[in-house]
Motif scaffolding. Structure first.
Motif, mmCIF file in Angstrom:
data_model
loop_
_atom_site.group_PDB
_atom_site.id
_atom_site.type_symbol
_atom_site.label_atom_id
_atom_site.label_comp_id
_atom_site.label_asym_id
_atom_site.label_seq_id
_atom_site.Cartn_x
_atom_site.Cartn_y
_atom_site.Cartn_z
ATOM 1 N N MET A 190 28.935 44.810 54.512
ATOM 2 C CA MET A 190 29.424 44.725 53.405
ATOM 3 C C MET A 190 30.531 43.711 53.251
ATOM 4 O O MET A 190 31.177 43.006 53.695
ATOM 5 C CB MET A 190 30.218 46.470 52.603
ATOM 6 C CG MET A 190 29.996 48.050 53.463
ATOM 7 S SD MET A 190 29.041 47.823 52.001
ATOM 8 C CE MET A 190 30.918 48.329 50.712
ATOM 9 N N GLN B 189 33.267 41.351 47.494
ATOM 10 C CA GLN B 189 32.400 42.154 46.077
ATOM 11 C C GLN B 189 32.470 43.633 46.227
ATOM 12 O O GLN B 189 32.331 43.780 45.342
ATOM 13 C CB GLN B 189 31.032 41.822 45.639
ATOM 14 C CG GLN B 189 31.192 40.569 45.523
ATOM 15 C CD GLN B 189 30.030 39.975 45.505
ATOM 16 O OE1 GLN B 189 28.713 40.509 44.356
ATOM 17 N NE2 GLN B 189 29.409 38.299 45.381
ATOM 18 N N ARG B 190 32.426 44.103 47.701
ATOM 19 C CA ARG B 190 32.660 45.289 48.214
ATOM 20 C C ARG B 190 31.378 46.000 48.259
ATOM 21 O O ARG B 190 31.517 47.360 46.914
ATOM 22 C CB ARG B 190 34.039 46.073 47.258
ATOM 23 C CG ARG B 190 35.474 45.436 47.594
ATOM 24 C CD ARG B 190 35.972 45.705 49.111
ATOM 25 N NE ARG B 190 37.277 45.163 49.131
ATOM 26 C CZ ARG B 190 38.265 45.530 49.173
ATOM 27 N NH1 ARG B 190 38.052 47.480 49.206
ATOM 28 N NH2 ARG B 190 39.119 45.100 49.745
ATOM 29 N N MET B 191 30.737 45.244 48.145
ATOM 30 C CA MET B 191 29.453 46.380 48.251
ATOM 31 C C MET B 191 28.142 45.528 49.052
ATOM 32 O O MET B 191 28.323 44.893 50.213
ATOM 33 C CB MET B 191 28.785 46.225 47.156
ATOM 34 C CG MET B 191 27.677 44.590 46.033
ATOM 35 S SD MET B 191 27.221 44.379 45.050
ATOM 36 C CE MET B 191 28.329 44.532 43.900
ATOM 37 N N PRO B 192 26.850 46.215 49.742
ATOM 38 C CA PRO B 192 26.684 45.840 50.844
ATOM 39 C C PRO B 192 25.606 44.492 50.494
ATOM 40 O O PRO B 192 25.119 44.710 49.466
ATOM 41 C CB PRO B 192 25.235 47.438 50.796
ATOM 42 C CG PRO B 192 25.573 48.499 50.213
ATOM 43 C CD PRO B 192 26.891 48.012 49.197
#
Lengths: 306, 504, 278
Positions: free
Chosen positions: A78, A82-85
């Motif tokens: 992660m 950006q806190r996304m995969p």
């Protein structure tokens, strides 16, 4: 042949692993993203808490092993910023990068190869010199300058092309020219040498003696053999076109992985940088393998084991 | 030689030609009435409003979410999700929550959502970088049908100013879909909802029908990501963008000749200041620090390099913030006296490392360097990338160099968010220690009495004036370029409310 | 451009000599101090005259420094970056290539794998990362450029050494008891120097452009010192309003890179017997 390919794949794995390790430790030596994430007024204690939560206070080797383990499970992780995969971040950029790479390859090949052929055929003429000037000129300007000049001319003054961003084919034209101009010279140079080389061979002289025109000789015999070195250049240039496009992408607001890479390095978004480098080196290696295969197809005389 | 000549000529003619043509105004485009296109320098880092608060992310998601309280165009704190509030005790504040607000999925915004929002952002496990802005809050509770009570560790005067940054998020939705999905597909109660988010390319917002605060002015708002200053300006001139954020004062000046566009600027709470290390190197001597303060020509900097898009300040704070002292005069610009002081301190030719990063205006840093060199110092610029810069600047006094330029904003418009972290003993930014100063800013932090706080800050700024651990330079303007038809008044806290904009 | 010494190539060499001459003499021939700012005279166009400060033939930059002086002084930094970084990578790359080509076996395997690794990371990313770790300075800039580019020389040196090492006279020298360092320096190096020089000339131009790129990203030569790249990146926001800030250093940079590219091509033709056989 199979043994050769197995060997090459083995080498590729070693290379990829090396790339990964080098970039991992370089990144970690350059600090971590905690300071960039916290608001300006955060205290040392608050920063320490966040750093601990993000796991950057663990020994490097522990982080490295954890990363490798995660990677072996096919997980790129992660993004901490950006806190996304990471996979979805990278995935959303790859199409744009591919478009730009293809566009600039079209420019580089479309101008570079004909120019190279012409430079070889009309060697020593004024035409050769003018073409050389044109081709090298493209390689001799910093892209941030040529890029902004194009934006001002075609975007603002003439209004023919969109100034920036992605909006279909028109928006691809200027970035492709800016980037393609850089590798145009490599193609022209390789083509010129290869064609000169072929033209000097006996079979061409024989064909011409039989009354074949120079143009026909080039088309019929030379092109095929001269293609080999050109394919090599193409394979080598791919790496540059993918992530070497950092500056072109920044100037034209083109959302490819070059721009992403530079932003991720600046933000110390480690996993994103590592994933990008992994991707680029993977493509680079595959392209070089493919180039090998293409040689064999173009010229059966070259055995893969050589 | 033919090659070279041709190539040179072509290059020269093209570039000069383009430069000449650029003076001609771009064709004025018919203004689209229902769509607004915005150029931002960076992509939205997260759409989750509780994970990032950099100016670009904030510019986008603040239009999707409503906050507990907000600032109106004149800078006063007014209610948004909360309609009113009062202090029950110095550590307890009671908010009345509006009951006519709905989230974009149709569900009602309740006091439970407010409590959830506070608890979510203050939960260490959530790893919010914004935790430090809210960690004075010890509890949040629903205490009535439309009532939420927040309790703080001690009396905390900046609470309301911090709560301006607290977006209210939907409890039920987040608990259902999880944090990752919420970040990708956020739902708020604001005037716009997220229609499409292409990372690194654009975010598209569409108006929320029946928004409780009125009808949003545009059907659709597109935020584009354009990192390069010159490209954003070109976008504006070519009509690709309607409004662009963050342009340079020089670009602002050159835009004035184009009648299709205009420059919108406002003095912000952001203060340009020079950090001076009081704990290491030649600047340990207070005479050297005072000499530095006297060697800098603020007015010259502002008029020449900032084109007037800034105002001089007397201290390291702007008048847009609470606590700006009246009656403290800055050290006068006096290079002769500065040179004499440096001589007296035996610091002639002393090498002063000047830390900086590409994030700061290079011409200002180089101008300051020359001003200090002219009074006998030897300033050496160390330019590195932002992460390395922060690491060194926040490191030990030795790592922090002698000087650094900063543009500080706490987004809370209060002296507490500026001089406490910059100069309090033990703060990571501070390379300075003065117990009398610490006492004054600590006192101002723990009372709700505005008059007493003003007095404390006056004392604090007098100490800073004497000790010069930093030099206040200017109050920076936020500069936007916009199409002439767009009407909008930007605000000192750099908020970007689409609701406040409209076509002429 | 057919490998013979033509007037064209003489002109290119002449122009390059002028560049070097100007760069070396920069401190004595600049009309103004290239670092001296006059804020009141910023962004003045070429041929500006000020009664107090004199002529500014190419105008002034965004803090009021004389552009002509900066471009002249910048020649030094840009050419130094090119020359030094090429030297670093040429030297290290050649040594590795020679060793790998001569000893072959595991040494070659290790060296060539490292070459693959460095080559498959885009140079600009590797450079930005390394600057972030090492911190910025002129020495580090050279080091970074050298570190990212040496594999190009190693590849050439390796392939050439492999070829040359099998030649009879090398074998003879080996039989006669000559030691490896001597053979490498005396017999092999002169044989592979040509192709390496071709790589070096083109790399020289690329390195100057590379420094400009790093300046654009804020990681090049440290301000306030000028290089063509740093002058241009300071001028990138003024391409329309103050064109002189980018055009003049741009033309100088363009000229040098063009010259070395043409020179490299000429060298290549000269060294490659097949290419000039017609």
């Amino acid at each position: 042949m199979l043994r050769h390919i197995a060997g090459r794949v083995g080498q590729a794995i070693v290379t990829t692993f090396g790339v990964l390790t080098l970039v991992f430790f370089l990144m970690r030596l350059s600090g971590d993203p905690t300071l960039l994430l916290v608001p300006q007024g955060a205290s040392a204690h608050q920063i320490a808490i966040l750093r601990h939560q993000l796991g950057f206070d663990r020994p490097l080797i522990v982080q490295y092993v954890a990363y490798l383990r995660q990677l072996l499970q096919g997980n790129l992780g992660m993004s901490l910023v950006q806190r996304m995969p990471v996979a979805s971040i990278l995935g959303s950029r790859i199409p744009y990068t591919t478009e730009l790479a293809a566009g600039s390859l079209v420019v580089a090949v479309g101008i570079g190869i004909p120019a190279g052929v012409a430079m070889a055929v009309w060697r020593g003429s004024l035409l050769e010199r003018s073409l050389a000037a044109l081709v090298f000129a493209g390689q001799s300007m910093p892209t941030f300058w040529s890029g902004i000049l194009m934006i001002l001319l075609f975007g603002v003054v003439l209004g023919w092309l969109p100034t920036s961003g992605v909006a279909g084919l028109p928006s691809l034209i200027m970035p492709s020219i800016a980037l393609g101009a850089l590798s145009m010279a490599s193609f022209a140079r390789m083509t010129r040498i290869a064609v000169l080389d072929e033209l000097s061979r006996d079979y061409v002289a024989a064909a011409r003696a039989r009354g074949l025109s120079l143009g026909a000789a080039v088309v019929r015999h030379v092109a095929r053999n001269a293609a080999i070195p050109v394919v090599t250049v193409a394979a080598l240039e791919i790496g540059n076109l993918l992530a070497g496009a950092v500056i072109v992408e920044t100037v034209f607001a083109w959302p490819g992985i070059g721009q992403l890479a530079i932003q991720a390095i600046a933000a110390r978004d480690f996993l994103v940088v590592q994933a990008i480098v992994l991707f680029v080196s993977f493509v680079f290696i595959v392209m070089n393998l493919l180039a090998d295969v293409v040689y064999a197809v173009i010229d059966p005389r070259i055995r893969l084991s050589s | 030689m033919g090659i070279m000549k041709t190539a040179f000529l072509a290059a020269a003619i093209t570039t000069i030609g383009i430069a000449g043509l650029i003076g001609a105004p771009a064709p004025a485009l018919a203004a689209p009435k229902t769509k607004l296109t915005v150029d931002l320098p960076n992509d939205v880092a997260t759409m989750d409003p509780q994970l990032q608060w950099d100016t670009d992310s904030y510019s986008v998601y603040r239009n999707i979410f409503d906050n507990l309280v907000t600032r109106n165009t004149s800078g006063k704190i007014v209610g948004q999700v909360a309609s009113s509030w009062h202090y029950k005790s110095p550590t307890e504040i009671v908010f009345t929550i509006r009951n006519d607000i709905r989230f974009q999925d149709g569900s009602k915004l309740t006091p439970a959502d407010v409590v959830y929002s506070v608890e979510r952002i203050t939960n260490p496990a959530f790893k919010s970088p914004q935790l430090s802005q809210f960690d004075e809050i010890t509890s949040a509770a629903v205490t009535g049908p439309n009532e939420v009570t927040l309790t703080t560790k001690s009396p905390y005067p900046v609470l309301l100013a911090q709560l301006v940054k607290l977006s209210i998020v939907p409890k039920a939705y987040i608990e259902k879909v999880g944090n990752t999905q919420f970040n990708l597909h956020p739902i708020g109660s604001g005037p716009y909802k997220l229609a499409d988010w292409q990372h690194g390319v654009r975010s598209v917002l569409t108006a929320t029908p029946g928004y409780w605060g009125g009808k949003p002015p545009f059907e659709k708002v597109v935020f584009r990501v354009v990192p390069q200053d010159a490209t954003r300006v070109a976008d504006l001139r070519a009509g690709v963008a309607d409004i662009v954020r963050q342009i340079t004062p020089d670009d602002a000046k050159s835009l004035q000749s184009d009648h299709a566009v205009k420059v919108l600027a406002v003095p912000t709470e952001r203060v340009g200041y020079l950090f001076v290390n009081a704990q290491w190197g030649p600047t340990k001597d207070v005479r050297v620090r005072r000499a530095i303060a006297m060697a800098i020509d603020r007015k010259g900097l502002i008029s020449a390099l900032l084109g007037g898009y800034a105002k001089p300040v007397n201290v390291v704070l702007t008048p847009a913030s609470f606590g700006y002292p009246t009656g403290i005069k800055p050290w006068p610009y006096d290079p002769q006296k500065a040179a004499a002081l440096i001589k007296a301190a035996g610091a002639e030719g002393a090498r002063l490392p000047f830390l900086t990063s590409p994030a700061y205006p290079q011409n200002i840093i180089q101008a300051i360097q020359q001003m200090l060199d002219q009074v006998g110092l030897k300033v050496v610029i160390h330019q590195m990338d932002q992460a390395s810069y922060l690491r060194d600047r926040q490191g030990t006094p030795q790592e922090a160099g002698s000087l650094a330029f900063g543009l500080w904003s706490c987004a809370c418009q209060d002296a507490d968010g500026t001089i406490w972290p910059l100069f309090h003993t033990g703060s990571i930014w501070s390379k300075y220690s003065n117990l009398a100063f610490d006492k004054a800013v600590d006192a101002a932090r723990s009372t709700l009495d505005a008059k007493a706080r003003m007095a404390d800050y006056h004392t604090a700024f007098e100490i800073l004036h004497r000790d010069v651990p930093g030099v206040g330079l200017y109050q920076a303007d936020a500069i936007y370029g916009a199409r002439d038809q767009l009407q909008w008044t930007p605000t000192p806290n750099e908020a970007f409310f689409i609701m406040d904009m409209k076509w002429k | 451009m057919n490998g013979r010494f033509t007037p064209g190539i003489a002109a290119i060499l002449g122009l390059l000599a002028i560049y070097v001459f100007v760069a070396v003499l920069a401190p004595w021939i600049v009309p103004h101090n290239p670092l001296r700012q006059i804020l009141l005279l910023r962004l003045r166009p070429p041929l500006t005259y000020s009664p107090s400060a004199g002529w500014f033939l190419l105008g002034t930059d965004d803090v009021g420094r004389d552009l002509l002086s900066r471009v002249v002084d910048g020649a030094r930094a840009s050419l130094m970056v090119g020359a030094l970084s090429v030297s670093v990578s040429l030297l290290s790359g050649t040594v590795f290539g020679l060793l790998a080509g001569w000893f072959r076996g595991w040494i070659a395997i290790v060296v060539m794998r490292i070459v693959d690794i460095v080559l498959s990371i885009p140079a600009i990313l590797l450079a930005v990362l390394t600057v972030a770790v090492l911190g910025p300075s002129f020495a580090n800039l050279i080091l970074v450029l050298g570190l990212t580019r040496w594999p190009r020389y190693t590849r050439v040196a390796y392939a050439q050494t492999l070829q040359v090492a099998t030649l009879p006279y090398i074998r003879a020298a080996e039989m006669a008891g000559a030691r490896a360092p001597r053979i490498l320096l005396r017999h092999i190096l002169p044989n592979i120097a040509g192709p390496l020089m071709v790589v070096a000339t083109t790399e020289f131009g690329l390195m100057i452009l590379f420094e400009a790129g790093l300046s654009f990203l804020g990681l090049g030569i440290q301000p306030p010192y000028p290089s063509w790249g740093s002058i241009m990146s300071e001028g990138q926001n003024y391409v329309a309003s103050a064109w002189w800030m980018t055009v003049f250093p741009g033309i100088c940079l363009f000229g040098v890179v063009l010259c070395v590219n043409l020179l490299g091509d000429w060298l290549r033709d000269r060294l490659d017997p097949r290419a000039q056989s017609r």
